[in-house]
Write an enzyme that holds these catalytic residues in place. Structure first.
Site, PDB file in Angstrom:
ATOM      1  N   SER A  12       0.812  -1.228   0.000  1.00 50.79           N
ATOM      2  CA  SER A  12       0.000   0.000   0.000  1.00 50.79           C
ATOM      3  C   SER A  12       0.842   1.274   0.000  1.00 50.79           C
ATOM      4  CB  SER A  12      -0.963   0.001   1.193  1.00 50.79           C
ATOM      5  OG  SER A  12      -1.946  -0.977   0.996  1.00 50.79           O
ATOM      6  N   LYS A  58     -10.004  -5.080  10.485  1.00 49.75           N
ATOM      7  CA  LYS A  58     -11.168  -4.557   9.750  1.00 49.75           C
ATOM      8  C   LYS A  58     -12.464  -4.604  10.566  1.00 49.75           C
ATOM      9  CE  LYS A  58      -9.130  -5.538   5.288  1.00 49.75           C
ATOM     10  NZ  LYS A  58      -9.257  -6.013   3.931  1.00 49.75           N
ATOM     11  N   ASN A  83     -12.219  -0.866   5.689  1.00 49.28           N
ATOM     12  CA  ASN A  83     -10.782  -0.839   5.365  1.00 49.28           C
ATOM     13  C   ASN A  83     -10.263   0.588   5.206  1.00 49.28           C
ATOM     14  OD1 ASN A  83     -11.888  -0.217   2.857  1.00 49.28           O
ATOM     15  ND2 ASN A  83     -10.199  -1.204   1.758  1.00 49.28           N
ATOM     16  N   ASP A  91     -13.010  -2.501  -0.311  1.00 45.48           N
ATOM     17  CA  ASP A  91     -12.656  -3.848  -0.794  1.00 45.48           C
ATOM     18  C   ASP A  91     -13.708  -4.366  -1.783  1.00 45.48           C
ATOM     19  OD1 ASP A  91     -10.256  -4.230   0.551  1.00 45.48           O
ATOM     20  OD2 ASP A  91     -11.226  -5.043   2.341  1.00 45.48           O
ATOM     21  N   GLY A  95     -12.436 -20.217   0.657  1.00 44.04           N
ATOM     22  CA  GLY A  95     -12.170 -19.470   1.885  1.00 44.04           C
ATOM     23  C   GLY A  95     -13.436 -18.828   2.419  1.00 44.04           C
ATOM     24  N   ALA A  96     -13.443 -18.599   3.736  1.00 42.21           N
ATOM     25  CA  ALA A  96     -14.630 -18.004   4.362  1.00 42.21           C
ATOM     26  C   ALA A  96     -14.239 -16.973   5.419  1.00 42.21           C
ATOM     27  CB  ALA A  96     -15.496 -19.103   4.971  1.00 42.21           C
ATOM     28  N   GLY A 128     -12.469 -12.849   6.114  1.00 39.59           N
ATOM     29  CA  GLY A 128     -12.888 -11.487   5.801  1.00 39.59           C
ATOM     30  C   GLY A 128     -12.862 -11.170   4.313  1.00 39.59           C
ATOM     31  N   ALA A 129     -11.818 -11.603   3.615  1.00 38.39           N
ATOM     32  CA  ALA A 129     -11.714 -11.300   2.179  1.00 38.39           C
ATOM     33  C   ALA A 129     -12.812 -12.026   1.409  1.00 38.39           C
ATOM     34  CB  ALA A 129     -10.337 -11.707   1.665  1.00 38.39           C
ATOM     35  N   ARG A 158     -12.163 -24.871   4.084  1.00 35.83           N
ATOM     36  CA  ARG A 158     -11.583 -25.995   4.812  1.00 35.83           C
ATOM     37  C   ARG A 158     -12.456 -26.349   6.012  1.00 35.83           C
ATOM     38  NH1 ARG A 158      -5.764 -24.726   7.235  1.00 35.83           N
ATOM     39  NH2 ARG A 158      -7.059 -23.237   8.362  1.00 35.83           N
ATOM     40  N   ARG A 161     -17.591 -22.657   9.253  1.00 34.01           N
ATOM     41  CA  ARG A 161     -17.322 -21.234   9.002  1.00 34.01           C
ATOM     42  C   ARG A 161     -18.015 -20.777   7.716  1.00 34.01           C
ATOM     43  NH1 ARG A 161     -11.280 -18.604   9.222  1.00 34.01           N
ATOM     44  NH2 ARG A 161     -11.915 -16.431   9.352  1.00 34.01           N
TER      45      ARG A 161
HETATM   46  P1  NDP Z   1      -8.761 -14.643   7.156  1.00 34.69           P
HETATM   47  O1  NDP Z   1      -7.755 -14.988   8.180  1.00 34.69           O
HETATM   48  O2  NDP Z   1      -9.971 -13.865   7.552  1.00 34.69           O
HETATM   49  O3  NDP Z   1      -9.272 -16.018   6.458  1.00 34.69           O
HETATM   50  C1  NDP Z   1      -8.377 -17.008   6.076  1.00 34.69           C
HETATM   51  C2  NDP Z   1      -9.081 -18.095   5.250  1.00 34.69           C
HETATM   52  O4  NDP Z   1      -8.056 -18.947   4.720  1.00 34.69           O
HETATM   53  C3  NDP Z   1     -10.038 -18.992   6.034  1.00 34.69           C
HETATM   54  O5  NDP Z   1     -11.126 -19.335   5.209  1.00 34.69           O
HETATM   55  C4  NDP Z   1      -9.157 -20.240   6.320  1.00 34.69           C
HETATM   56  O6  NDP Z   1      -9.903 -21.431   6.438  1.00 34.69           O
HETATM   57  C5  NDP Z   1      -8.370 -20.300   5.040  1.00 34.69           C
HETATM   58  N1  NDP Z   1      -7.105 -21.041   5.130  1.00 34.69           N
HETATM   59  C6  NDP Z   1      -5.995 -20.696   5.810  1.00 34.69           C
HETATM   60  N2  NDP Z   1      -5.012 -21.599   5.590  1.00 34.69           N
HETATM   61  C7  NDP Z   1      -5.528 -22.530   4.751  1.00 34.69           C
HETATM   62  C8  NDP Z   1      -5.001 -23.720   4.148  1.00 34.69           C
HETATM   63  N3  NDP Z   1      -3.757 -24.117   4.375  1.00 34.69           N
HETATM   64  N4  NDP Z   1      -5.801 -24.428   3.344  1.00 34.69           N
HETATM   65  C9  NDP Z   1      -7.066 -24.035   3.104  1.00 34.69           C
HETATM   66  N5  NDP Z   1      -7.626 -22.920   3.640  1.00 34.69           N
HETATM   67  C10 NDP Z   1      -6.857 -22.181   4.455  1.00 34.69           C
HETATM   68  O7  NDP Z   1      -7.937 -13.896   5.991  1.00 34.69           O
HETATM   69  P2  NDP Z   1      -8.487 -12.817   4.923  1.00 34.69           P
HETATM   70  O8  NDP Z   1      -9.789 -13.317   4.415  1.00 34.69           O
HETATM   71  O9  NDP Z   1      -8.446 -11.463   5.486  1.00 34.69           O
HETATM   72  O10 NDP Z   1      -7.354 -12.867   3.769  1.00 34.69           O
HETATM   73  C11 NDP Z   1      -7.219 -13.980   2.902  1.00 34.69           C
HETATM   74  C12 NDP Z   1      -6.278 -13.665   1.769  1.00 34.69           C
HETATM   75  O11 NDP Z   1      -6.748 -12.605   0.955  1.00 34.69           O
HETATM   76  C13 NDP Z   1      -4.862 -13.258   2.177  1.00 34.69           C
HETATM   77  O12 NDP Z   1      -3.970 -13.895   1.302  1.00 34.69           O
HETATM   78  C14 NDP Z   1      -4.833 -11.754   1.957  1.00 34.69           C
HETATM   79  O13 NDP Z   1      -3.531 -11.286   1.701  1.00 34.69           O
HETATM   80  C15 NDP Z   1      -5.708 -11.646   0.733  1.00 34.69           C
HETATM   81  N6  NDP Z   1      -6.306 -10.314   0.545  1.00 34.69           N
HETATM   82  C16 NDP Z   1      -5.973  -9.579  -0.562  1.00 34.69           C
HETATM   83  C17 NDP Z   1      -6.544  -8.343  -0.795  1.00 34.69           C
HETATM   84  C18 NDP Z   1      -6.167  -7.557  -2.018  1.00 34.69           C
HETATM   85  O14 NDP Z   1      -6.464  -6.367  -2.068  1.00 34.69           O
HETATM   86  N7  NDP Z   1      -5.570  -8.163  -3.004  1.00 34.69           N
HETATM   87  C19 NDP Z   1      -7.524  -7.753   0.136  1.00 34.69           C
HETATM   88  C20 NDP Z   1      -7.819  -8.610   1.273  1.00 34.69           C
HETATM   89  C21 NDP Z   1      -7.219  -9.836   1.459  1.00 34.69           C
HETATM   90  P3  NDP Z   1     -10.452 -21.969   7.864  1.00 34.69           P
HETATM   91  O15 NDP Z   1     -11.756 -21.277   8.092  1.00 34.69           O
HETATM   92  O16 NDP Z   1     -10.588 -23.428   7.638  1.00 34.69           O
HETATM   93  O17 NDP Z   1      -9.410 -21.613   8.892  1.00 34.69           O
END
Ligand code: NDP
Length: 266
Positions: free
Chosen positions: A24, A73, A94, A107, A130-131, A133-134, A154, A158
């Site tokens: 950023s 956030k 954000n 976002d 994924g589930a 914040g993003a 996973r 959630r």
């Molecule tokens: P969170 O911590 O809120 O969520 C993480 C998610 O990843 C959960 O669903 C979790 O699953 C899952 N997860 C973590 N490790 C694994 C794994 N090894 N295998 C499978 N699932 C996995 O993170 P955010 O949602 O905030 O961010 C997620 C991604 O998005 C990051 O890489 C971040 O950098 C990116 N991002 C990019 C943005 C951009 O502007 N380009 C903006 C915002 C985010 P579980 O529920 O099972 O734990």
């Protein structure tokens, strides 16, 4: 004393924990310079329990605005005085203006902008991985744009909670084949953690875009796997640029040079 209070402080900052990886400052400083502005944009590592204190301190120092990234956030939403409709729906922000603690969420529109820039239209099904914040922001945006959405996470519970919170029509899937989707958005942290996802890429074609929200100098293993199997792939930089451009335009109330921001990235 908290480390975020030690250095010279910028008028704009991204607050995260950790925050070193953030691009950023590169984007915003490129735009501020091109606009002939004297303000700068920095990154402050703020532990979750110090967010409220950090926002008050930045306000007292006369600073203008902050972007909030993981894990701030949701807490930022609670600390804002007023927030736009998207923030209220997601209960996450954000972008915050410090003096009146007014907040917006860029976002969601930023992700929608990125699909336009990438030339992706709502045809066929989309799959969100994924589930967190993003994923919430992405699902909200996809639903608003008329996409059919499948969701894999996973941890099943959630995904169920997210569906209930958003009230969006979603099909929860446990197993899936990439070839059935026009768009697959990786909203997991797997790429940051350098871990593989259980994706069957068999018979996938260029009709499928594998969109990793993570950004970096090197393609993620998700992108590499998608490309090797024959799909298109991109990282999260266009979303990053678009949400940043919307934040800066809101703070400064002017148009911002998006191409300059893009050129400011590695
Ligand atoms: P969170 O911590 O809120 O969520 C993480 C998610 O990843 C959960 O669903 C979790 O699953 C899952 N997860 C973590 N490790 C694994 C794994 N090894 N295998 C499978 N699932 C996995 O993170 P955010 O949602 O905030 O961010 C997620 C991604 O998005 C990051 O890489 C971040 O950098 C990116 N991002 C990019 C943005 C951009 O502007 N380009 C903006 C915002 C985010 P579980 O529920 O099972 O734990």
């Amino acid at each position: 004393m908290s480390s975020w209070k030690l250095g010279p402080v910028s008028e704009f900052n991204v607050l995260g924990f950790p925050v070193k990886h953030s691009w950023s400052p590169l984007l915003h400083n490129a735009a501020l310079k091109a606009l002939g502005r004297s303000e700068t944009y920095g990154a402050l590592e703020v532990p979750p329990e110090e967010l409220s204190e950090a926002l008050d301190w930045l306000k007292e120092e006369g600073m203008i605005g902050v972007n909030l990234t993981v894990p701030h956030k949701e807490c930022g939403f609670q600390l804002a005085n007023t927030a736009d409709a998207v923030s209220r729906k997601l209960r996450a922000i954000n972008t915050l203006r410090l003096q009146d603690k007014t907040a917006i969420n860029t976002d969601v529109p930023g992700f929608q902008d990125s699909l336009d820039i990438l030339g992706v239209n709502p045809t066929g099904r989309s799959l969100v991985l994924g589930a967190g914040g993003a994923a919430k922001a992405v699902i909200y945006a996809l639903n608003e744009s008329g996409w059919q959405i499948d969701l894999w996470n996973r941890t099943q519970e959630r995904a169920q909670t997210l569906r209930a919170e958003l009230g969006v029509e979603l099909k929860l899937v446990q197993k899936f084949q990439a070839k059935n989707y026009t768009l697959i958005v990786n909203c997991t942290s797997s790429s940051i953690l350098d871990q593989d996802l259980p994706i069957d890429w068999t018979d996938v074609s260029k009709e499928t875009l594998a969109y990793d929200l993570m950004y970096g100098i090197h393609p993620s293993s998700f992108m590499i796997a998608a490309r090797s199997a024959g799909a298109n792939a991109t990282d999260g930089r266009e979303m990053l640029i678009a949400q940043a451009a919307r934040s800066l335009a809101w703070w400064l109330d002017c148009e911002v040079p998006i191409q300059v921001m893009r050129d400011g990235l590695p």
